[in-house]
Design a protein around this motif. Structure first.
Motif, PDB file in Angstrom:
ATOM      1  N   GLU A 114      39.577  39.671  33.040  1.00 29.21           N
ATOM      2  CA  GLU A 114      40.569  40.477  33.750  1.00 29.21           C
ATOM      3  C   GLU A 114      40.030  41.869  34.067  1.00 29.21           C
ATOM      4  N   MET A 115      39.267  42.433  33.130  1.00 29.27           N
ATOM      5  CA  MET A 115      38.775  43.806  33.309  1.00 29.27           C
ATOM      6  C   MET A 115      37.662  43.873  34.349  1.00 29.27           C
ATOM      7  N   PHE A 116      36.817  42.829  34.395  1.00 27.90           N
ATOM      8  CA  PHE A 116      35.623  42.887  35.233  1.00 27.90           C
ATOM      9  C   PHE A 116      35.583  41.778  36.294  1.00 27.90           C
ATOM     10  N   ILE A 117      36.777  41.348  36.711  1.00 28.20           N
ATOM     11  CA  ILE A 117      36.949  40.411  37.842  1.00 28.20           C
ATOM     12  C   ILE A 117      36.067  39.173  37.665  1.00 28.20           C
ATOM     13  N   GLY A 118      36.286  38.474  36.558  1.00 28.03           N
ATOM     14  CA  GLY A 118      35.450  37.326  36.252  1.00 28.03           C
ATOM     15  C   GLY A 118      36.002  35.980  36.680  1.00 28.03           C
ATOM     16  N   TYR A 119      37.287  35.921  37.051  1.00 27.75           N
ATOM     17  CA  TYR A 119      37.883  34.630  37.403  1.00 27.75           C
ATOM     18  C   TYR A 119      37.515  34.214  38.822  1.00 27.75           C
ATOM     19  N   ASP A 120      37.083  32.985  38.976  1.00 34.25           N
ATOM     20  CA  ASP A 120      36.762  32.455  40.305  1.00 34.25           C
ATOM     21  C   ASP A 120      37.985  32.420  41.211  1.00 34.25           C
ATOM     22  N   ARG A 121      39.159  32.274  40.600  1.00 36.22           N
ATOM     23  CA  ARG A 121      40.364  32.134  41.427  1.00 36.22           C
ATOM     24  C   ARG A 121      40.617  33.350  42.315  1.00 36.22           C
ATOM     25  N   TYR A 122      40.182  34.534  41.894  1.00 35.32           N
ATOM     26  CA  TYR A 122      40.349  35.717  42.735  1.00 35.32           C
ATOM     27  C   TYR A 122      39.630  35.535  44.068  1.00 35.32           C
ATOM     28  N   TYR A 123      38.426  35.002  44.002  1.00 35.94           N
ATOM     29  CA  TYR A 123      37.597  34.839  45.200  1.00 35.94           C
ATOM     30  C   TYR A 123      38.057  33.626  46.026  1.00 35.94           C
ATOM     31  N   LYS A 124      38.502  32.584  45.328  1.00 40.73           N
ATOM     32  CA  LYS A 124      38.999  31.393  46.042  1.00 40.73           C
ATOM     33  C   LYS A 124      40.251  31.725  46.856  1.00 40.73           C
ATOM     34  N   VAL A 125      41.129  32.521  46.288  1.00 40.22           N
ATOM     35  CA  VAL A 125      42.346  32.901  46.997  1.00 40.22           C
ATOM     36  C   VAL A 125      42.009  33.741  48.225  1.00 40.22           C
ATOM     37  N   ASN A 126      41.043  34.612  48.094  1.00 45.82           N
ATOM     38  CA  ASN A 126      40.622  35.393  49.263  1.00 45.82           C
ATOM     39  C   ASN A 126      40.084  34.500  50.366  1.00 45.82           C
ATOM     40  N   GLN A 127      39.331  33.456  49.989  1.00 48.86           N
ATOM     41  CA  GLN A 127      38.827  32.500  50.986  1.00 48.86           C
ATOM     42  C   GLN A 127      39.977  31.737  51.630  1.00 48.86           C
ATOM     43  N   LEU A 128      40.972  31.387  50.824  1.00 49.62           N
ATOM     44  CA  LEU A 128      42.132  30.683  51.358  1.00 49.62           C
ATOM     45  C   LEU A 128      42.854  31.512  52.417  1.00 49.62           C
ATOM     46  N   ARG A 129      42.901  32.804  52.201  1.00 48.69           N
ATOM     47  CA  ARG A 129      43.569  33.679  53.166  1.00 48.69           C
ATOM     48  C   ARG A 129      42.915  33.576  54.551  1.00 48.69           C
ATOM     49  N   LEU A 130      41.596  33.465  54.550  1.00 50.66           N
ATOM     50  CA  LEU A 130      40.890  33.343  55.827  1.00 50.66           C
ATOM     51  C   LEU A 130      41.265  32.052  56.536  1.00 50.66           C
ATOM     52  N   PHE A 131      41.347  30.948  55.755  1.00 50.04           N
ATOM     53  CA  PHE A 131      41.760  29.674  56.341  1.00 50.04           C
ATOM     54  C   PHE A 131      43.185  29.767  56.890  1.00 50.04           C
ATOM     55  N   LEU A 132      44.054  30.434  56.126  1.00 55.15           N
ATOM     56  CA  LEU A 132      45.450  30.515  56.530  1.00 55.15           C
ATOM     57  C   LEU A 132      45.627  31.288  57.836  1.00 55.15           C
ATOM     58  N   LYS A 133      44.810  32.288  58.051  1.00 52.09           N
ATOM     59  CA  LYS A 133      44.885  33.046  59.301  1.00 52.09           C
ATOM     60  C   LYS A 133      44.568  32.141  60.493  1.00 52.09           C
TER      61      LYS A 133
END
Length: 622
Positions: free
Chosen positions: A371-390
């Motif tokens: 949580e402190m150092f942005i280690g979860y893959d889900r943060y990056y996967k969700v950002n990729q999903l946003r691009l698809f959704l656009k």
């Protein structure tokens, strides 16, 4: 580390047996000593059970009382900067301490500075209650990250509180009514977010908050976290790296204060490997390290931990867990957590703590690093999903994309040769078909698509509103407020204290995020990206080829269990007869889920585990 309980009656006296009963439920949190304090009017009761870590003598026993007789304290936790605070008190004329404990320092600091200012000065993990006999006021306080729990309920003119829900439920007049909003959150995410609990009118005190109630039953709840960001001028990224790395090392070493031996949990991942490396490098003796080994090689990472332990020279123990022991521990879930809690790694964590507690009283962990150092893959996967959704939002104008997605879901769901990966693909397509990126992060983490949500319509009256999180920073902040305290730290606290073991998390030092917030955004983005700063620091202790690998975590082979050794139990708990005992869950949906899973149409193992744990909790409590 300890257990605390209390009863504050502002209008009438209380049967003293109640506080004894509450205290009795927390002996696992503090097996070394227990005591209660009752005021002269029998309206204020403070209970305490002690796990002796600092000042092992009787002088450290609680409840504690200030020198002036005004304040009375029951405290759970550790204050890592208590020696500095003790020096501060001495410069202000307070001396002749009767103990070497952090508890005595805390109560005198409160007497000197007041509850809010004193809380701001603490660096540690804690939950405590202070009775002010002059103002006739009770203060409940919880640490900034929520490492230590504190539950409470206000019933007419009486406040009850405790380290665990079970202590409050010892009061005969407390009603056990299920909070349907809390149940809704549990079914979606496997845990219940603060300030809710599974019981209506029983609450968790939020991390970093103070709750104050006076004799007129007027109460004030507020955050004591420092909202003013530090301003640190740094010439370049190297200076930012050095500043942050030095604070991480300082935080690790500060968590070694103890009058008993300490050890480290070592999974072989980046976070626990870094903590272990720093502690071993600065120790004159070989520290003990513990990891778990599984028969199932798909989730076993003990060989990675062993390589790191050998390189560092720690006194390492691998606890090899057979499937039978894992399954036998499922029955403890309700007892340990007090409410439905279905994190897959909770059973393994409990077993790890059980074996470690046979050798030590204190272990350090790497919790909070993701949580402190942005280690979860889900943060990056969700950002990729946003691009698809656009892109999908554009094509939705032509309607054909909806039909394509519907066909894809149908084809995959009807494939009897499914796998867990296919189940994830279905979820992905469902998110894309929604084409709404305003609340995608929580939907991404939710166990159920809306049409399969298992609460009956009449029990799902308050529709869950997904949080609108627009970027990685907001996702991290949300996890800090909910997932970290209510899932990760809940798991660690209950599993460790069930076994009379204290677990400390060096990454959860409030000075670390304060430094991060002060760093120039340009530097910060690179330093935090996928644990860049942690990896760079770890390189000073370990070669890359030892620690760089895919992350597994302490998960459980749920799919195999539910189709194998847990099948009979699952079908019993999720039978129509069992579900009709409370009529909270939609029988038709659950029947469909069971049919599709056991006939091989689709894997529902995560959802079935979630339902199984709820049913187990319900059967043991009603």
């Amino acid at each position: 580390m300890c257990g605390i309980t209390g009863i504050i009656s502002f209008q009438s006296s209380i049967d003293p047996q109640n506080i004894h009963n509450m205290n009795e439920t927390l002996m696992h949190r503090g097996p070394d000593h227990r005591d209660i304090w009752i005021n002269e009017y029998s309206t204020v009761f403070l209970g305490h059970t002690r796990l002796s870590i600092l000042d092992l003598s009787d002088n450290g026993n609680q409840p504690f009382h200030s020198k002036d007789g005004r304040f009375h304290l029951t405290f759970n936790g550790e204050i890592y900067n208590y020696k500095n605070l003790k020096d501060y008190l001495k410069t202000n004329g307070i001396s002749n301490f009767k103990s070497n404990s952090d508890t005595e320092v805390l109560i005198e600091l409160i007497a000197l500075r007041g509850i809010t200012n004193a809380s701001k000065m603490l660096n540690g993990m804690f939950a405590f209650a202070v009775w002010d006999s002059l103002e006739k006021k009770i203060h409940l306080v919880r640490d900034r990250f929520g490492e230590k729990p504190l539950f409470y309920t206000l019933q007419k003119d009486t406040l009850y509180f405790g380290s665990e829900i079970k202590s409050i439920l010892k009061i005969p007049t407390i009603s056990k009514i299920i909070n349907k909003e809390a149940l809704s959150h549990y079914l979606r995410f496997n845990y219940i977010k603060n300030p809710l609990t599974i019981y209506k009118d029983i609450y968790k005190l939020e991390p970093g908050h103070i709750l104050s109630i006076d004799q007129n039953i007027t109460y004030k709840k507020y955050s004591y976290k420092n909202k003013n960001k530090k301003t640190i001028k740094l010439a370049n990224q190297k200076e930012a790296e050095d500043l942050l790395q030095n604070q991480i090392i300082k935080s690790c070493l500060s968590r070694t204060i103890s009058d008993v031996p300490i050890a480290c949990f070592l999974s072989g991942g980046i976070d626990s490997s870094l903590v272990t490396s720093i502690i071993q490098r600065n120790s004159k003796q070989r520290i003990k390290t513990f990891t778990i080994g599984f028969d199932d090689q798909s989730i076993d990472e003990s060989n990675y931990a062993e390589k790191i332990a050998n390189f560092l020279g720690t006194d390492h123990t691998t606890i090899n867990i057979e499937e039978k022991e894992l399954l036998n521990n499922i029955d403890l879930q309700s007892e340990i957590y007090g409410e439905p809690f279905a994190d897959q790694s909770s059973i393994a964590t409990n077993i790890l703590c059980k074996y470690a507690s046979r050798d030590v009283k204190v272990c350090l962990s790497g919790d909070g690093g993701d949580e402190m150092f942005i280690g979860y893959d889900r943060y990056y996967k969700v950002n990729q999903l946003r691009l698809f959704l656009k892109a999908i939002k554009f094509y939705k104008k032509f309607k054909t994309i909806d039909r394509i997605l519907e066909v894809l879901i149908h084809k995959i769901e009807s494939n009897k040769n499914f796998s867990i990966k296919i189940d994830k693909i279905i979820k992905l397509i469902s998110l894309l078909s929604d084409a709404n990126d305003d609340n995608i992060y929580e939907k991404f983490n939710s166990l159920y698509r809306d049409q399969y949500f298992p609460l009956t319509p009449q029990n799902n009256q308050k529709h869950y509103i997904y949080k609108d999180l627009k970027n990685i920073q907001e996702m991290c902040e949300y996890d800090f407020e909910t997932y970290l305290p209510d899932c990760i730290l809940t798991k660690v606290d209950r599993a460790s204290m069930h076994n009379s073991l204290e677990v400390r998390a060096p990454f959860l030092d409030h000075e670390i995020p304060e430094i991060i917030d002060s760093i120039n955004p340009t530097y910060k983005k690179k330093l935090l990206n996928r644990k860049f700063i942690l990896k760079k620091l770890l390189n000073k202790y370990l070669p890359k080829n030892i620690y760089e690998r895919p992350k597994k975590g302490f998960s459980a082979p749920l799919n195999n269990w539910i189709k194998g050794p847990l099948k009979e139990l699952t079908l019993d708990y999720l039978s129509i007869e069992s579900l009709k005992k409370h009529n909270l869950l939609d029988i038709d949906i659950i029947e469909r889920i069971k049919y599709e899973h056991y006939s091989g149409i689709r894997s529902w193992h995560n959802q079935i585990w979630n339902l199984l744990i709820f049913q187990q909790w319900y059967n043991k409590n009603f």
